[in-house]
Scaffold this motif. Structure first.
Motif, PDB file in Angstrom:
ATOM      1  N   ARG A  47       0.880  -1.193   0.000  1.00 29.10           N
ATOM      2  CA  ARG A  47       0.000   0.000   0.000  1.00 29.10           C
ATOM      3  C   ARG A  47       0.902   1.223   0.000  1.00 29.10           C
ATOM      4  O   ARG A  47       1.221   1.767   1.040  1.00 29.10           O
TER       5      ARG A  47
ATOM      6  N   LYS B  36      11.979   7.913   3.106  1.00 29.96           N
ATOM      7  CA  LYS B  36      11.849   8.070   4.562  1.00 29.96           C
ATOM      8  C   LYS B  36      13.234   8.201   5.190  1.00 29.96           C
ATOM      9  O   LYS B  36      13.457   8.989   6.089  1.00 29.96           O
TER      10      LYS B  36
ATOM     11  N   GLU C  27       6.614   0.344   7.095  1.00 26.46           N
ATOM     12  CA  GLU C  27       6.062   1.436   6.300  1.00 26.46           C
ATOM     13  C   GLU C  27       5.226   0.900   5.148  1.00 26.46           C
ATOM     14  O   GLU C  27       5.671   0.017   4.409  1.00 26.46           O
ATOM     15  N   ASP C  28       4.032   1.438   5.013  1.00 28.79           N
ATOM     16  CA  ASP C  28       3.175   1.173   3.858  1.00 28.79           C
ATOM     17  C   ASP C  28       2.896  -0.317   3.622  1.00 28.79           C
ATOM     18  O   ASP C  28       3.036  -0.828   2.496  1.00 28.79           O
TER      19      ASP C  28
ATOM     20  N   ASP D 202       2.792   4.361   9.700  1.00 28.68           N
ATOM     21  CA  ASP D 202       1.451   4.743   9.233  1.00 28.68           C
ATOM     22  C   ASP D 202       0.438   4.693  10.363  1.00 28.68           C
ATOM     23  O   ASP D 202      -0.458   5.524  10.440  1.00 28.68           O
TER      24      ASP D 202
END
Ligand SMILES: NC(=O)C1=CN([C@@H]2O[C@H](COP(=O)(O)OP(=O)(O)OC[C@H]3O[C@@H](n4cnc5c(N)ncnc54)[C@H](OP(=O)(O)O)[C@@H]3O)[C@@H](O)[C@H]2O)C=CC1
Ligand SMILES: CC(=O)C(=O)O
Ligand SMILES: [Mg+2]
Length: 637
Positions: A211, A229, A300-301, A324
């Motif tokens: 995602r 990041k 992350e994601d 997130d």
């Protein structure tokens, strides 16, 4: 065949290669001995061997021997390249096609209409390419520019431009960055991590690409997010660029378009699920934590199916957090305290707000849970706090009647309301919220009608379209102020300009987790904490609003200016370490001593550990090579 082998082995021994190396050459040819080779039933094609003493990244940085993504698996294995390249090997023909495409079309082959509608312009992409090229050449200079031009460059290396870079990664790819682990690396990861050339790693950011921002499943292309990041870890948080490690775990992709792209460099298979998925992630976590046990690990994601379960799986055993879920939550809470201050209200007024939140995913539910936690701190019971939220997903309002509610959603499902699947605008009309938060990643769902309702119910409506990138935001700043008559307190996930409403300048703020994660991770690292707790996150959130200067508050800004991002990260790190101390997690004895002397000392201690991009004097490692500087000093020069 025998002739080929004799020529090959002769060449290798002329190069001074040992018996075992020659043995491995024989194995490459598929034979165990000369006798074996002599009995081969066919004559293989003559081929050329190149001998290199380099291994690992040194090969990838050597233009003579580097083949990029065309190194076959066996060669990756032999030369310590496994994990340093995307999992899917391309052929030279595919590489040629990509290079020729670039030769004829430059970067313009990427459809301009796709760029503009994504909120990313050609100017953004040109600047992104320029910074990439600089980062490949000279990291110190790259980070120096980034630190000194943070507000200008953050939108280039991060959202929104990074979304474009990820979507097109297979076309833009030039050289690898970070490490790649895949479902095909099972039982190999513990050895693969040793291919990374640095013994010290302080921070790892990992995605499974499922995602990426609001752009969905981008598979291995998602590595651009950990890279972006970690650029922020360095520029904003003061991490050393040689001690950060971006990673992607490739378990396949369900993005069929990508799977059909000839240049896509990930596994062209559907995503693993269930136990097979968790086995791969467990192995990755064990491998990286085994080699770098002190590192902070940021997830992350990851999509909703895995984000919360993975966080629960590891958070009590390692220094991990999910940006997130947790970083976004702390950012939102910080911004809401800022919004209270802008509206001239005390922080405790947060407990009086009514929220409609669009999006019940990792970010949405993380935000809701943490706002509720802060309401409880201001005196509400958990039930009263939950009653302040109406959460809407693509099916409409989430009520307790909904089947299959996840554990983290259930406390916020409306128990008192029977209108299952009520539409977003109807919820807004009925609830008359004071604040709207958007984390659906589905574009412009804060429609003019919704915004007008908010303006009708509130003197200062709080409008926070936090989805990324710009194309997925729930509304633009211009739309918010236009339909709220210039009275909106506004903060968005991707950057927006201030806008003019009549003769009034309306301030935009950026509600992005980059306010939190670099400082949070630095605080956790320097604390030597073995966990990232809710208390640490809350302390980080509460710090943010205290940093907004009075002038900026009077302009309507709910976060301190990004111009002072290093100072913000320093304060977030300080708050994190103090909270760690309160919870018995400050395990670094030097930091304990500094804290005992006072906040100013701990602050100075953190500051001292923050990397400053400047050139240092380089010394040779080999003691047998005389250093001319030292010799000159000895000679009194
Ligand atoms: N500003 C910031 O710092 C951050 C921003 N984000 C952004 O937040 C967005 C969401 O991220 P995340 O929570 O991880 O994603 P998830 O996929 O976990 O969740 C998305 C949620 O939005 C819902 N949704 C999707 N489409 C609609 C729709 N048309 N109407 C209403 N609800 C919808 C989904 O519902 P369903 O499951 O039913 O489809 C789901 O509940 C992304 O754009 C991301 O970039 C994320 C982290 C930080
Ligand atoms: C900002 C961020 O983490 C996201 O959009 O996913
Ligand atoms: Mg994210």
């Amino acid at each position: 065949m025998t002739g080929v082998i004799q020529r090959g082995t002769a060449l290798l021994s002329r190069q001074g290669l040992s018996e075992p190396a020659i043995g491995s050459f024989l194995r490459v040819l598929g034979c165990r001995s000369y006798a074996d080779a002599a009995s081969f039933p066919y004559e293989p094609k003559e081929f050329e061997i190149s001998v290199t003493r380099n291994r690992g990244v040194d090969i990838l940085h050597d233009p003579v021997y580097n083949k990029g993504t065309a190194h076959p698996l066996i060669e990756r294995e032999r030369l310590g390249l496994r994990g340093l390249l995307p999992p899917g090997a391309l052929t030279m023909a595919q590489q040629k096609a990509r290079a020729m495409h670039r030769y004829w079309h430059g970067e313009d082959y990427i459809d301009p209409s796709q760029i503009e509608s994504g909120g990313v312009t050609h100017e953004h992409t040109r600047k992104w390419l320029c910074l990439q090229e600089l980062q490949d050449r000279n990291e110190t200079l790259f980070y120096r520019l980034l630190v000194e031009n943070f507000v200008e460059m953050a939108p280039i290396i991060y959202t929104p431009t990074v979304g474009w870079a990820c979507a097109n990664h297979h076309k833009l790819y030039r050289r690898p960055r970070g490490m790649y682990f895949s479902a095909n690396d099972r039982r190999e990861m513990a050895s693969m991590v040793w291919n990374w050339p640095h013994d010290q790693v302080d921070a790892i950011v990992v995605t499974d690409g499922s995602r990426i921002l609001g752009l969905g499943d981008l598979g291995t292309n998602g590595l651009g997010i950990p890279v972006g990041k970690l650029d922020l870890y360095v520029a904003a948080g003061g991490f050393h660029p040689g001690r950060v490690l971006p990673c992607v775990i490739d378990v396949g992709t369900n993005n069929e378009l990508l799977r059909n792209e000839p240049w896509y460099m990930g596994l062209k298979q559907p995503r693993l699920r269930g136990d097979a998925y968790y086995e791969v992630i467990d192995e990755f976590v064990t491998a990286v934590m085994g080699r770098w046990p002190k590192a902070v690990l940021q997830f992350e994601d990851f999509n909703i199916e895995h984000a919360a379960p993975l966080l629960q799986r590891y958070r009590h055993h390692h220094c991990v957090f999910n940006d997130d879920v947790q970083g976004t939550a702390a950012t939102a809470v910080g911004g809401l305290y800022g919004a209270m201050a802008v509206a001239g209200k005390p922080a405790s007024a947060l407990a009086d707000q009514r929220f409609v939140v669009l999006g019940a995913g990792s970010a949405g539910m993380g935000v809701v849970s943490m706002i509720a936690l802060s309401m409880v701190k201001h005196g509400l019971s958990p039930e009263e706090a939950s009653s302040r939220f109406h959460v809407v997903d693509h099916k409409g309002l989430i009520t307790a009647q909904r089947d299959g509610l996840e554990d983290h959603v259930r406390p916020f499902a409306r128990k008192d309301e029977s209108i299952e699947a009520e539409a977003f605008i109807d919820v807004v009309r009925r609830v008359k919220p004071t604040a709207l938060i958007g984390l659906a990643g589905a574009g412009r769902l804060f429609t003019p009608d919704v915004l007008k309702l908010m303006a009708q119910y509130n003197e200062r409506p709080i409008i926070m379209p936090m989805s990324n990138p710009t194309s997925r935001m729930e509304c633009t700043h211009e739309e918010a102020q236009l339909h709220c008559e210039g009275r909106a307190i506004f903060a968005s996930g991707s950057p927006q300009e201030d806008v003019q409403f009549g003769d009034k300048t309306c301030a935009a703020s950026q509600a992005n987790n980059m306010y939190i994660f670099p400082g949070l991770a630095m605080g956790a690292l320097l604390a030597r904490s073995n966990a990232v707790t809710d208390g640490m996150l809350m302390a980080a959130a509460e710090t943010l609003a205290t940093m907004i200067p009075a002038k900026e508050l009077s302009e309507g800004r709910v976060y301190p200016s990004m111009h002072q991002i290093r100072d913000i990260s320093l304060s977030v790190a300080l708050a994190t370490m103090k909270a760690a101390a309160d919870e018995g997690l400050l395990h670094n004895s030097n930091a304990v001593k500094e804290l005992a002397r006072g906040d100013a000392y701990l602050r100075r201690y953190i500051h001292k550990h923050m990397y400053v991009p400047q050139y240092t004097t380089l010394m040779p490692l080999d003691p047998h090579q005389p250093d001319p500087t030292a010799a000159a000093l000895r000679n009194g020069a």
